[in-house]
Design an enzyme around this catalytic site. Sequence first.
Site, mmCIF file in Angstrom:
data_model
loop_
_atom_site.group_PDB
_atom_site.id
_atom_site.type_symbol
_atom_site.label_atom_id
_atom_site.label_comp_id
_atom_site.label_asym_id
_atom_site.label_seq_id
_atom_site.Cartn_x
_atom_site.Cartn_y
_atom_site.Cartn_z
ATOM 1 N N LEU A 129 -25.029 -1.820 47.099
ATOM 2 C CA LEU A 129 -26.256 -1.809 47.897
ATOM 3 C C LEU A 129 -27.115 -3.012 47.550
ATOM 4 O O LEU A 129 -27.259 -3.344 46.373
ATOM 5 C CB LEU A 129 -27.067 -0.550 47.580
ATOM 6 C CG LEU A 129 -26.581 0.775 48.152
ATOM 7 C CD1 LEU A 129 -27.376 1.919 47.542
ATOM 8 C CD2 LEU A 129 -26.730 0.782 49.669
ATOM 9 N N LYS A 149 -32.183 7.608 46.065
ATOM 10 C CA LYS A 149 -31.194 6.833 45.321
ATOM 11 C C LYS A 149 -31.012 7.514 43.968
ATOM 12 O O LYS A 149 -31.836 7.370 43.061
ATOM 13 C CB LYS A 149 -31.639 5.390 45.145
ATOM 14 C CG LYS A 149 -30.558 4.578 44.467
ATOM 15 C CD LYS A 149 -30.790 3.095 44.557
ATOM 16 C CE LYS A 149 -29.572 2.343 44.063
ATOM 17 N NZ LYS A 149 -29.167 2.715 42.702
ATOM 18 N N CYS A 201 -54.114 10.761 5.216
ATOM 19 C CA CYS A 201 -54.575 10.384 6.548
ATOM 20 C C CYS A 201 -55.076 8.939 6.528
ATOM 21 O O CYS A 201 -55.925 8.593 5.696
ATOM 22 C CB CYS A 201 -55.694 11.324 6.987
ATOM 23 S SG CYS A 201 -56.468 10.827 8.538
HETATM 24 O O1 D41 Z 1 -27.972 7.604 45.772
HETATM 25 C C1 D41 Z 1 -27.311 6.573 45.640
HETATM 26 N N1 D41 Z 1 -27.152 6.064 44.427
HETATM 27 C C2 D41 Z 1 -26.669 5.924 46.809
HETATM 28 C C3 D41 Z 1 -25.711 4.958 46.573
HETATM 29 C C4 D41 Z 1 -26.976 6.286 48.135
HETATM 30 N N2 D41 Z 1 -27.890 7.243 48.408
HETATM 31 N N3 D41 Z 1 -26.352 5.671 49.165
HETATM 32 C C5 D41 Z 1 -25.416 4.722 48.962
HETATM 33 N N4 D41 Z 1 -24.815 4.150 50.023
HETATM 34 C C6 D41 Z 1 -23.896 3.228 49.854
HETATM 35 C C7 D41 Z 1 -23.252 2.643 51.046
HETATM 36 C C8 D41 Z 1 -24.260 2.347 52.112
HETATM 37 C C9 D41 Z 1 -22.543 1.371 50.688
HETATM 38 C C10 D41 Z 1 -22.249 3.635 51.578
HETATM 39 C C11 D41 Z 1 -25.062 4.327 47.633
HETATM 40 C C12 D41 Z 1 -24.077 3.331 47.512
HETATM 41 N N5 D41 Z 1 -23.505 2.804 48.628
HETATM 42 C C13 D41 Z 1 -23.597 2.807 46.236
HETATM 43 N N6 D41 Z 1 -23.686 3.378 45.062
HETATM 44 C C14 D41 Z 1 -23.130 2.576 44.152
HETATM 45 C C15 D41 Z 1 -22.674 1.498 44.755
HETATM 46 C C16 D41 Z 1 -22.948 1.643 46.071
#
Ligand code: D41
Length: 700
Positions: A103, A141, A434
């Site tokens: 990402l 995330k 103290c």
């Molecule tokens: O919650 C996450 N860490 C998260 C990681 C997320 N909510 N969406 C993600 N979407 C992607 C794509 C758009 C490439 C399918 C991701 C990640 N990738 C990701 N996590 C680690 C590398 C990429």
Amino acid sequence: MMLSAPGSSGNGGSVPDSDSDSADWQTHAAWLRSELVRHNIAYYVFDQPTVPDAQYDKLFGELQALETAHPELINAESPTQRVGAAPLGQFSQVTHSVPMLSLNNGFNEADIIAFDRRAKEALAQNASPSRQEIEYATELKFDGLAINLRYEHGVFTQAATRGDGATGEDVTRNIRTVRAIPLRLQTSTPPALIDIRGEVLMYKADFVRLNARQRAAGQKEFANPRNAAAGSLRQLDSRITAQRALRFFAYGIGALDGAELPRSHSALLDWYSSMGVPVCNERNTCGGAVGLLEYFHYIGQKRAQLPYDIDGVVYKVNALAEQQKLGFVSRAPRFALAHKFPAEEALTVVLEIEVQVGRTGAITPVARLAPVFVGGVTVTNATLHNEDEVNRKDIRIGDTVIARRAGDVIPEVVAYVPEQRPQDARRFVMPTNCPVCGSSIVRLEDEAIARCSGGWIKCAAQRKGGLQHFASRRAMDIEGLGDQLIDQLVDRHIITTAADLYKLGLTALAVLDRMADKSARNVLDALEKSKSTTLARFVYALGIRHVGEATAKALASHFGTLDALMQASEAQLLEVADVGPVVANSITQFFADPLNIELIAQLRAAGVQWAENNVAETSPRPLLGRIFVLTGSMPTLTRDVAAAMIEAAGGKVAGSVSKKTSVVVAGADAGSKLVKAQELGIAIMDEAALLHLLKQPYFE
Ligand code: D41
């Protein structure tokens, strides 16, 4: 609905050894499995447990007994087969059939606006020029590990870590033990092949429990839930993984064969959820950069309450066709962006370990750090909590450490980096006296905390701490009377007790540093204003040990008057909900001290007052036993006032909606709490209805 099966009278697994009726046993085993799977999905996918743990365990035990007696009934999908297997020598490599992309990150509004503009420009070439805002799917995330789960004809067959995106490690045996991950998709029309992508993580509470277990077993503790999840997932011995509470949330897709791709990202996640694959429900859709930023701020507010760690939010163009058009550059899609929160953890060096003396004399070791930017601010001090904690974490002066600052919580030192420990790193030694008043420091046998024995009479640090607490917003709320002002007042011996505050005049304040005439007047005004308070605030402000805000409120509403509280015996105190023997003892000790009685008398003489409620014990309390949840903003009442009114009528105010909630009072912008109340069928009121309820005759 209950299917009946032989021996299913609930006697926990008494299984005859005859196999004359093996078809019936087969049916019974299948029923038990489907019940266990159903409960698992309710728990892990919908966050709504259907049975108590004990009931689950009973069904599980029954299935285990049945399978032991009839091993031919066992199949790989049985919930009993999630116990792990003998250790592997190493993980084998898996090549992802569709690479796992990474990402791109954004850190500020400008990054988000630019992301939206680029997507708009790229899509406008192909779409009608009249289109307005792009629709985005927004989600959390998660701070875990990306993983690919492969299902063939609905059956889980393989799990692989992301690795470098092209190849990862085969962690199938470990993932089989993760109860949150279904071994079979709940659908009658599964795709021939689907790669479901998402994040493996550990809930914060499970992390705390795991570390407690590790500590008790003399094993290494983990620095944070992410490391704990990583360590658990990358176990060569899957029997260990089986004992770790791992979770999973899906957010993406790789290969797909024999089914049609949904039209949007949000529809993809709905599809997953319908198949029993956990998807986080803290997701939404919105339009344009404004919508994205709104979501970012909304989640920022909510972050601390989430049961798991997140390090940002993720935005994805919702329509999969548009995602495809946007494509990717250097292994990151152009259709997605991670909007990161400022890092909550950073590396820095411990320059010194000193101790701080709190208002109750508690001695807290504090690490002086080389300044480091973490959680959005520059941090130079971090708490080490207590002596045992310093030793347990083995933090030494000179160490490079992980400093953490989450939300508004006091920064803390999480762990040191062993590879970077210098030869001359020094251990911390607890002082015997103290550092402020020189009195001896004592640590009772069963307590983690060492204390200065000087008390507030001798120890200026305790006096300052007590005054800071007295003046704080949730106590007497004396605006403008900050820590530095209190330091000066105490150091110059202008005041000793809280009662002295109300004797301050302009001349006394004017001599202090950085105290202009105007600010001095403001402090005096704030002091005057603070004299009208509530009993609960006053009791809290006294700083009685173990009496926090909630206990102070409970005491005030139970006893109604300060005199009744002061005269209460330990037995009477124990009648108050939330008051146990330790708290009761602390309260009676406080009021047995003539100095405290004198202080209270002086404060009252100075004009500190509150509305006493002499009828507390006899007045009707029609909301007794009823639990209210307040959500959204109400037209006239503030939260605090509404809560006080409910509590005065005997009701309780809780922070979150559960089956125990009696009423949800919803104002404008009410969000997930309202939705949850609707789902659970809980009574919902607006402000007018609440006021009406409180005006009923028995309230007057
Ligand atoms: O919650 C996450 N860490 C998260 C990681 C997320 N909510 N969406 C993600 N979407 C992607 C794509 C758009 C490439 C399918 C991701 C990640 N990738 C990701 N996590 C680690 C590398 C990429």
